[in-house]
Design a protein around this motif. Structure first.
Motif, PDB file in Angstrom:
ATOM      1  N   GLU A 192      96.512 -10.474  -0.728  1.00 37.84           N
ATOM      2  CA  GLU A 192      97.471 -11.818  -1.280  1.00 37.84           C
ATOM      3  C   GLU A 192      97.727 -11.387  -2.825  1.00 37.84           C
ATOM      4  O   GLU A 192      98.529 -12.187  -3.289  1.00 37.84           O
ATOM      5  N   GLU A 193      97.962 -10.015  -2.946  1.00 35.23           N
ATOM      6  CA  GLU A 193      98.395  -9.514  -4.345  1.00 35.23           C
ATOM      7  C   GLU A 193      99.888  -9.701  -4.229  1.00 35.23           C
ATOM      8  O   GLU A 193     100.790  -9.975  -3.207  1.00 35.23           O
ATOM      9  N   PRO A 194     100.561  -9.410  -5.364  1.00 32.49           N
ATOM     10  CA  PRO A 194     102.070  -9.428  -5.166  1.00 32.49           C
ATOM     11  C   PRO A 194     102.807  -8.485  -4.578  1.00 32.49           C
ATOM     12  O   PRO A 194     102.152  -7.071  -4.540  1.00 32.49           O
ATOM     13  N   PHE A 195     103.559  -8.828  -3.621  1.00 28.20           N
ATOM     14  CA  PHE A 195     104.180  -8.117  -2.408  1.00 28.20           C
ATOM     15  C   PHE A 195     103.469  -7.823  -1.204  1.00 28.20           C
ATOM     16  O   PHE A 195     103.859  -7.190  -0.227  1.00 28.20           O
ATOM     17  N   HIS A 250      86.523 -17.462   4.489  1.00 33.95           N
ATOM     18  CA  HIS A 250      86.952 -18.886   4.280  1.00 33.95           C
ATOM     19  C   HIS A 250      88.262 -19.291   4.778  1.00 33.95           C
ATOM     20  O   HIS A 250      89.095 -18.455   5.110  1.00 33.95           O
ATOM     21  N   SER A 251      88.210 -20.386   5.087  1.00 35.48           N
ATOM     22  CA  SER A 251      89.709 -20.770   5.838  1.00 35.48           C
ATOM     23  C   SER A 251      90.545 -21.439   4.562  1.00 35.48           C
ATOM     24  O   SER A 251      91.806 -21.705   4.969  1.00 35.48           O
ATOM     25  N   ILE A 252      90.296 -21.377   3.363  1.00 30.30           N
ATOM     26  CA  ILE A 252      91.177 -21.692   2.415  1.00 30.30           C
ATOM     27  C   ILE A 252      92.004 -20.597   2.061  1.00 30.30           C
ATOM     28  O   ILE A 252      93.224 -20.739   1.614  1.00 30.30           O
ATOM     29  N   PHE A 253      91.835 -19.240   2.487  1.00 25.46           N
ATOM     30  CA  PHE A 253      92.845 -18.138   2.215  1.00 25.46           C
ATOM     31  C   PHE A 253      94.054 -18.218   3.063  1.00 25.46           C
ATOM     32  O   PHE A 253      94.120 -18.947   4.210  1.00 25.46           O
ATOM     33  N   ASN A 254      95.228 -17.522   2.586  1.00 26.78           N
ATOM     34  CA  ASN A 254      96.369 -17.488   3.113  1.00 26.78           C
ATOM     35  C   ASN A 254      96.727 -16.579   3.923  1.00 26.78           C
ATOM     36  O   ASN A 254      96.183 -15.423   3.889  1.00 26.78           O
ATOM     37  N   ILE A 255      97.415 -16.909   4.952  1.00 29.03           N
ATOM     38  CA  ILE A 255      97.856 -16.053   6.142  1.00 29.03           C
ATOM     39  C   ILE A 255      99.439 -16.279   6.431  1.00 29.03           C
ATOM     40  O   ILE A 255      99.577 -17.608   6.769  1.00 29.03           O
ATOM     41  N   ASN A 256     100.289 -15.305   6.409  1.00 28.86           N
ATOM     42  CA  ASN A 256     101.638 -15.569   6.437  1.00 28.86           C
ATOM     43  C   ASN A 256     101.909 -15.064   7.946  1.00 28.86           C
ATOM     44  O   ASN A 256     101.094 -14.197   8.682  1.00 28.86           O
ATOM     45  N   ASP A 257     103.039 -15.817   8.416  1.00 29.58           N
ATOM     46  CA  ASP A 257     103.254 -15.342   9.988  1.00 29.58           C
ATOM     47  C   ASP A 257     104.596 -14.470   9.719  1.00 29.58           C
ATOM     48  O   ASP A 257     105.717 -15.130   9.679  1.00 29.58           O
ATOM     49  N   VAL A 259     107.124 -11.300   7.841  1.00 31.19           N
ATOM     50  CA  VAL A 259     107.700 -11.046   6.644  1.00 31.19           C
ATOM     51  C   VAL A 259     108.330 -12.126   5.714  1.00 31.19           C
ATOM     52  O   VAL A 259     108.226 -11.778   4.582  1.00 31.19           O
ATOM     53  N   ASN A 260     108.751 -13.248   6.445  1.00 28.53           N
ATOM     54  CA  ASN A 260     109.163 -14.411   5.566  1.00 28.53           C
ATOM     55  C   ASN A 260     108.252 -15.138   4.915  1.00 28.53           C
ATOM     56  O   ASN A 260     108.740 -15.967   4.167  1.00 28.53           O
ATOM     57  N   GLY A 261     107.157 -14.824   5.065  1.00 28.34           N
ATOM     58  CA  GLY A 261     105.916 -15.791   4.292  1.00 28.34           C
ATOM     59  C   GLY A 261     105.696 -17.030   4.952  1.00 28.34           C
ATOM     60  O   GLY A 261     105.253 -17.807   4.274  1.00 28.34           O
ATOM     61  N   ASN A 262     106.102 -17.284   6.327  1.00 24.17           N
ATOM     62  CA  ASN A 262     105.968 -18.547   6.676  1.00 24.17           C
ATOM     63  C   ASN A 262     104.264 -18.909   6.977  1.00 24.17           C
ATOM     64  O   ASN A 262     103.825 -17.693   7.521  1.00 24.17           O
ATOM     65  N   LYS A 263     103.840 -20.030   6.778  1.00 26.25           N
ATOM     66  CA  LYS A 263     102.420 -20.393   6.685  1.00 26.25           C
ATOM     67  C   LYS A 263     102.280 -21.159   8.030  1.00 26.25           C
ATOM     68  O   LYS A 263     102.858 -21.903   8.249  1.00 26.25           O
ATOM     69  N   PRO A 264     101.257 -20.541   8.824  1.00 22.96           N
ATOM     70  CA  PRO A 264     100.809 -21.345  10.084  1.00 22.96           C
ATOM     71  C   PRO A 264     100.204 -22.799   9.606  1.00 22.96           C
ATOM     72  O   PRO A 264      99.792 -22.971   8.536  1.00 22.96           O
ATOM     73  N   GLN A 265     100.577 -23.791  10.626  1.00 21.44           N
ATOM     74  CA  GLN A 265     100.071 -24.961  10.268  1.00 21.44           C
ATOM     75  C   GLN A 265      98.681 -25.444  10.223  1.00 21.44           C
ATOM     76  O   GLN A 265      98.163 -26.014   9.261  1.00 21.44           O
ATOM     77  N   LYS A 266      97.944 -24.633  10.961  1.00 19.03           N
ATOM     78  CA  LYS A 266      96.444 -24.688  11.099  1.00 19.03           C
ATOM     79  C   LYS A 266      95.778 -23.915  10.489  1.00 19.03           C
ATOM     80  O   LYS A 266      95.948 -22.728  10.495  1.00 19.03           O
ATOM     81  N   LYS A 267      95.048 -24.196   9.398  1.00 21.33           N
ATOM     82  CA  LYS A 267      94.115 -23.481   8.794  1.00 21.33           C
ATOM     83  C   LYS A 267      92.774 -22.803   9.629  1.00 21.33           C
ATOM     84  O   LYS A 267      92.361 -23.635  10.544  1.00 21.33           O
ATOM     85  N   LEU A 269      89.303 -19.776   9.945  1.00 19.70           N
ATOM     86  CA  LEU A 269      88.495 -18.979   9.108  1.00 19.70           C
ATOM     87  C   LEU A 269      89.081 -17.726   9.140  1.00 19.70           C
ATOM     88  O   LEU A 269      89.545 -17.035  10.356  1.00 19.70           O
ATOM     89  N   VAL A 270      89.124 -16.822   8.326  1.00 18.10           N
ATOM     90  CA  VAL A 270      89.571 -15.522   8.143  1.00 18.10           C
ATOM     91  C   VAL A 270      88.880 -14.694   6.903  1.00 18.10           C
ATOM     92  O   VAL A 270      88.403 -15.277   5.912  1.00 18.10           O
ATOM     93  N   SER A 271      88.514 -13.724   7.356  1.00 20.35           N
ATOM     94  CA  SER A 271      87.865 -12.684   6.432  1.00 20.35           C
ATOM     95  C   SER A 271      88.744 -11.750   5.447  1.00 20.35           C
ATOM     96  O   SER A 271      89.814 -11.430   6.150  1.00 20.35           O
TER      97      SER A 271
END
Length: 630
Positions: A192-195, A250-257, A259-267, A269-271
């Motif tokens: 989740e660093e810049p870029f 944790h489920s708080i972490f961000n996952i993009n769908d 290159v456009n950075g779209n976020k999935p609606q449902k959180k 668990l992700v390591s």
């Protein structure tokens, strides 16, 4: 083989040149990571951020690791490479030690930043990865203080206390709390660093391992630099908060769908692999407080660390200020340095030292500080980092060695913190970036090393093959590369950086500033950018205090971000400012590196003498920020 290697890391052939980089008075053999008997636990991360912890048996190889990763995370592993720091693991995993992070990178023609991170479901993770919610990568006693923080976080997660996202900054960061709801740590996932692929703030467009915010610091590698700064803070002198690398789920972490950075609606668990730094209670940062009340000793301690690690991002916002309560302490404060992800670059960079114009930096070092500096041992520090952070790159270690030598020699000569920082810092004049005095010294040392080499076509080919470089794989960034400086070569005549005329005469600073423009204006166009071969004079006759005569014409920094992209997000190539590297260190073999350090030390004292003379000439002038009297 091309100089621009396809992989974002070096091949095993290139690594062979760096097996013993630190030799001589300030060097030693590289500490090899011997495989412990029995099983080892490793953490494999894909370039899109997915992480899987797994146990390795003695008979496992890179193929079996890729197969397990494919089954567990549903990610493609064909045409991919398993990397460990500088090394590409072909099959043998004997160099991999317990609790080591590995990176799975896809080769250039098969890489796509739009590949989503297909994390496993919670049930799949329980079946395939028996990790706890958070665990430290490594079992060193140096992380004892962080282990207590991790215990508090584990307890809070089980009780349902969620972390809080940090909204400031360019990267993803989270305050993790204890069972009482108090912030105890700040966690920064590497993906989740810049870029990075899963950056939550729209700064996307790069895969892990590619050039990042600084081209000499790769995406996904700021986390271990945070840990390195803590480990290098000898005797906890600079007050760097305890920091460790962790694998955290944790489920708080961000996952993009994509290159456009779209976020999935449902959180879900992700390591993640992340840096975990103890949260320090404070009252404000240095940007909100007058610097005149900062203790001289605290400023010196932080400055000493920044010089050793070549910190390129020491601004007021990452210096926390804490008021000291108690009898006789009215108005007294303490400083806590944080955010060291842009230290230890892979080549000499332009550092940023906020303290350089503070009055405290012009105060001479105390006897205790000089004794502390004298006892620094860069060889032992490199060996320690190789044990604790086996993924650290040789290029970073060479920067550490060089800057520590520079600090030790300059302090022994009698330079103050401000003078040392000024010698390391580049200047911008009329949109042109000039090499620092430190870089000029290194360039001359490299020229002297090159003169000792016997030129041959065969030798030139070898150099071309094994030059270390920060790769920029995207074809669309070729025009960007042409705008940046090519790294200084090793004397073979390839990859040299065009520089303007370096004057040999030493003039008084008061007279030279007006005359230099006339000199440059009178030069023919072809002489404005001669090759580095013209740096043939000795630094004893080089005006290091007037390094503004050494310029790269046309290298203009582009600080503005380009907006209005098609996706609504800023791609990495649009955001990266132009930068340059005047001096590289990692492309030298062991013998050249040893000789380079010898020549470097020989050239230091003439440079220090020049710096002292410049400082004496400025004594009657009031330095910026020195209005306070001590």
């Amino acid at each position: 083989m091309s100089r621009k290697l396809d992989s974002p890391v070096q091949t095993q052939m290139a690594v062979a040149l760096f097996n013993s980089p630190l030799t001589g008075e300030y060097g030693s053999k590289r500490v090899e990571g011997k495989q412990p008997a029995g099983r080892r636990r490793v953490y494999v991360q894909t370039e899109t951020g997915c992480v899987l912890g797994m146990e390795l048996d003695r008979g496992d190889n890179a193929h079996t690791v890729k197969r397990r990763l494919q089954l567990a995370l549903n990610v493609p592993t064909e045409e991919s490479s398993l990397t460990f720091g500088d090394m590409v693991l072909k099959n043998d995993l004997s160099a991999v030690r317990n609790d080591s992070p590995l990176l799975l990178t896809r080769n250039l023609m098969h890489r796509s930043s739009s590949t989503p991170c297909l994390s496993p479901t919670g049930r799949d993770m329980q079946q395939r990865d028996w990790s706890g919610p958070i665990e430290i990568l490594g079992n060193s006693d140096r992380f004892a203080r962080t282990k207590h923080v991790v215990k508090d976080i584990k307890k809070a997660i089980k009780m349902g206390v969620d972390p809080i996202p940090v909204h400031s900054g360019l990267g993803g960061a989270y305050y993790f709390r204890n069972s009482r709801g108090e912030s105890v740590a700040i966690v920064k996932p590497t993906d989740e660093e810049p870029f990075a692929p899963n950056n939550p703030k729209g700064f996307v467009g790069k895969a892990l391992g590619q050039p990042g915010l600084k081209r000499s610091v790769r995406v996904g590698e700021t986390g271990f630099r945070e840990v390195a700064a803590y480990l290098l803070d000898k005797d906890h002198s600079a007050n760097v908060p305890p920091t460790a690398l962790v694998k955290i789920t944790h489920s708080i972490f961000n996952i993009n769908d994509g290159v456009n950075g779209n976020k999935p609606q449902k959180k879900r668990l992700v390591s993640k692999i992340a840096s975990c730094q103890q949260y320090i209670q404070h009252d404000f940062d240095a940007s909100d407080h007058g610097t005149s009340s900062f203790p001289v000793a605290a400023v010196h301690r932080i400055g000493i660390l920044d010089i050793r690690i070549l910190n390129t991002d020491r601004h007021a916002g990452n210096l926390l200020v804490r008021k000291l309560d108690g009898v006789g302490r009215f108005g007294q404060v303490d400083l806590i340095p944080i955010d060291h992800g842009l230290c230890l670059p892979e080549c000499l960079e332009d550092p940023y030292f906020e303290w350089i114009h503070w009055p405290q930096a012009s105060i001479p070092f105390s006897d205790d500080e000089l004794d502390y500096i004298e006892k620094l041992h860069p060889v032992e520090e490199c060996e320690m980092l190789q044990r604790e952070l086996p993924m650290i790159r040789e290029a970073c270690l060479r920067v550490l060695v060089l800057c520590t030598i520079f600090l030790k020699e300059s302090a022994a000569y009698g330079l103050c913190l401000a003078e040392i920082g000024e010698m390391m810092t580049r200047e911008f004049r009329s949109g042109e970036e000039e090499p620092s005095e430190l870089e000029v010294i290194c360039m001359e040392a490299r020229r002297m090393v090159a003169e000792r080499e016997v030129p041959s076509p065969k030798a030139d080919v070898g150099v071309e093959e094994f030059l270390f470089d920060i790769d920029c794989e995207d074809a669309e960034s070729e025009d960007y590369v042409t705008r940046t400086a090519f790294p200084f070569g090793n004397g073979s005549g390839h990859g040299r950086f065009p520089l303007s005329k370096l004057e040999e005469s030493i003039e008084e600073e008061e007279e030279s500033e007006g005359e230099e423009q006339e000199v440059l204006a009178s030069l023919p166009p072809s002489e404005h950018i001669p090759s580095v071969a013209k740096l043939s004079m000795s630094l004893k006759t080089t005006s290091l205090g007037e390094k503004n005569l050494l310029k790269y014409v046309g290298a203009k920094t582009e600080n503005g971000y380009m907006a209005n992209t098609s996706s609504g997000h800023r791609s990495a190539n649009e955001q990266l400012p132009a930068s340059m590297s005047f001096v590289k260190l990692a492309d030298m073999n062991e013998d050249d590196w040893t000789l380079f350090l010898e020549k470097f030390q020989d050239l230091l004292y003439p440079a220090f003498a020049k710096r002292k003379s410049v400082t004496l000439g400025q004594r009657q002038r009031q330095r910026l920020g020195t209005s306070c009297q001590f």
